[in-house]
Every structure is written in C-alpha cells, then in structure tokens.
Enzyme design. Structure first.
Site, mmCIF file in Angstrom:
data_model
loop_
_atom_site.group_PDB
_atom_site.id
_atom_site.type_symbol
_atom_site.label_atom_id
_atom_site.label_comp_id
_atom_site.label_asym_id
_atom_site.label_seq_id
_atom_site.Cartn_x
_atom_site.Cartn_y
_atom_site.Cartn_z
ATOM 1 N N GLU A 95 21.109 -23.236 31.951
ATOM 2 C CA GLU A 95 22.375 -23.902 32.270
ATOM 3 C C GLU A 95 23.698 -22.986 32.402
ATOM 4 O O GLU A 95 23.854 -21.760 32.062
ATOM 5 C CB GLU A 95 22.753 -24.846 31.046
ATOM 6 C CG GLU A 95 24.305 -25.654 30.915
ATOM 7 C CD GLU A 95 24.169 -26.783 32.100
ATOM 8 O OE1 GLU A 95 23.939 -26.430 33.244
ATOM 9 O OE2 GLU A 95 24.207 -27.903 31.737
ATOM 10 N N ASP A 96 24.411 -23.341 33.456
ATOM 11 C CA ASP A 96 25.701 -22.622 33.803
ATOM 12 C C ASP A 96 26.835 -22.671 32.642
ATOM 13 O O ASP A 96 27.421 -21.523 32.373
ATOM 14 C CB ASP A 96 26.119 -23.047 35.180
ATOM 15 C CG ASP A 96 26.942 -24.708 35.217
ATOM 16 O OD1 ASP A 96 26.445 -25.329 34.411
ATOM 17 O OD2 ASP A 96 27.207 -24.873 36.160
ATOM 18 N N ASP A 99 29.472 -27.777 27.940
ATOM 19 C CA ASP A 99 30.963 -28.166 27.700
ATOM 20 C C ASP A 99 30.951 -29.398 26.512
ATOM 21 O O ASP A 99 30.636 -29.012 25.290
ATOM 22 C CB ASP A 99 31.369 -28.753 29.041
ATOM 23 C CG ASP A 99 32.873 -29.296 29.042
ATOM 24 O OD1 ASP A 99 33.669 -28.963 28.057
ATOM 25 O OD2 ASP A 99 33.204 -30.224 29.786
ATOM 26 N N PHE A 148 39.187 -25.036 33.013
ATOM 27 C CA PHE A 148 38.225 -25.222 33.944
ATOM 28 C C PHE A 148 37.905 -24.088 34.776
ATOM 29 O O PHE A 148 38.876 -23.433 35.473
ATOM 30 C CB PHE A 148 38.793 -26.416 34.762
ATOM 31 C CG PHE A 148 37.472 -26.857 35.811
ATOM 32 C CD1 PHE A 148 36.718 -27.675 35.221
ATOM 33 C CD2 PHE A 148 37.759 -26.430 36.994
ATOM 34 C CE1 PHE A 148 35.621 -28.151 35.870
ATOM 35 C CE2 PHE A 148 36.663 -26.849 37.791
ATOM 36 C CZ PHE A 148 35.581 -27.824 37.173
ATOM 37 N N ARG A 161 31.700 -21.516 44.447
ATOM 38 C CA ARG A 161 30.624 -20.906 43.884
ATOM 39 C C ARG A 161 29.993 -19.538 44.110
ATOM 40 O O ARG A 161 29.585 -18.999 43.277
ATOM 41 C CB ARG A 161 29.504 -21.966 44.339
ATOM 42 C CG ARG A 161 29.288 -23.487 43.881
ATOM 43 C CD ARG A 161 28.101 -24.041 44.052
ATOM 44 N NE ARG A 161 28.241 -25.558 44.162
ATOM 45 C CZ ARG A 161 28.126 -26.347 43.031
ATOM 46 N NH1 ARG A 161 28.193 -25.642 41.888
ATOM 47 N NH2 ARG A 161 28.267 -27.687 43.271
#
Ligand code: 5GP
Length: 173
Positions: A95-96, A99, A148, A161
């Site tokens: 997973e990046d 959160d 963010f 990205r």
C-alpha cells in the site's frame, strides 16, 4: 501550487533497500505473491520488488475511497480484483499510504477469507494519527504527519505521481 519536499529520493531509496532486505529474509525459501493497491502503490512496488532477493509474482487490486477529494469518504469498494489464486499463498499487500485504515482493513478482510498461507502488509507511508480502524502494518516505510502528500506514486487529482520524492502541497497565497 507548490510542492515542498518531505522525504527525499535518497531517503526513499535507503528505506526501500532496508524493507526489501527484511522482507527477503522473512520469506527466504518461500514463494511470495505481492498484491499492490492501485494506483498509488505502483512506484513503490516496482522499486520494492526489484530490490527483493527472492522471486515473487505480482498482482493488483483497485479500491476506491478518495476520488478528487483530500478527505476520505469512509466508503471502500473493490473496482478491480486480483486474478491470482490466494489459497495457500504467502500474500504481501503493498500500500502507498495508510490513512484511516479503511482501505487496508477491507482488503485484508477480503483476502483473509480466501485462505492464504500468510497475509502481511507493507506500507510505504503511515499517517497513524488519522486512523479510524486498527490495522496491523508488518513492514512500514515512514511515519508522516497529518498532511496531504504527493509524489512517488501518490497523486492529487492525478497530478504529481511522477515526482521521485514525497512532498506536501502548499496552496499559493
Ligand atoms: P485510507 O483508506 O487508509 O483512509 O486511505 C488510503 C488511501 O487514501 C491511500 O491508498 C491513498 O490513495 C489515499 N490517501 C490517504 N492519504 C493520502 C495523502 O496524503 N495523499 C494522497 N495522495 N493520497 C492519500
């Protein structure tokens, strides 16, 4: 829009090497099925698997939660499932960023029901202060503050990205 560096390319590269070494040792003599969560994890996963010293197979899932917003909708649905068989496999979810934890816990629940031999998680970034549901992360890259972030696969409305580092977006004043 200005992006300020939070984690440099060099720090990322060192961390990916470190994680790949630990994972390679943990899964020595085992076959690994690496499952990346699209789209954000593709850059991290590409670097991670090329640093592993063990063979692996790769597959991808797509789960939606964010859309164009920078806050989670709280709903997670699977848009694309893996084509690989999970039963009896050693599955490593990549997973990046974790959160609220909603995406990962939903995916873990789905994959666990398919009886893998083992199921672990490698997350590049962890924003643990925002967690809504507890979820175990077996291999963690960086703990980050509640900001963010973009870059290294992570986007803001499909932008950024491609950045080789992780940065924080600052609105122009
Ligand atoms: P969770 O379900 O844990 O709340 O959210 C996980 C997903 O939300 C991540 O895979 C990612 O797509 C998105 N996300 C959460 N925080 C950020 C962030 O700071 N930047 C970006 N670009 N995406 C984020």
């Amino acid at each position: 829009m200005k992006v300020t560096t939070l984690i440099s390319q060099e720090e990322i590269s060192n961390k990916v090497n470190e994680l790949a070494l630990i994972i390679s040792n943990d899964y020595a003599e085992k076959e690994l099925l690496v499952v990346g969560i699209l789209k954000g994890s593709f850059v991290f996963m590409a670097d991670l698997i090329r640093n592993l010293s063990i063979p692996c197979r790769c597959d991808f899932v797509k789960l939606s939660s964010y859309g164009k917003e920078t806050v989670s909708s709280g709903e997670v649905k699977m848009d694309l499932d893996i084509s690989s068989r999970v039963e009896g496999e050693n599955v490593l979810v990549v997973e990046d960023i974790v959160d609220t934890g909603l995406t990962l816990s939903k995916l873990k629940e789905i994959l666990a029901s398919r009886q893998p031999a083992s199921l672990r998680v490698c997350a590049f970034l962890d924003k643990s202060s925002r967690r809504k549901v507890p979820v175990e992360i077996d291999y963690r890259g960086f703990e980050i503050p509640d900001k963010f972030v973009v870059g290294y696969g992570l986007d803001c409305d499909e932008q950024f990205r491609y950045l080789p580092y992780v940065g924080i977006i600052e609105e122009d004043s």
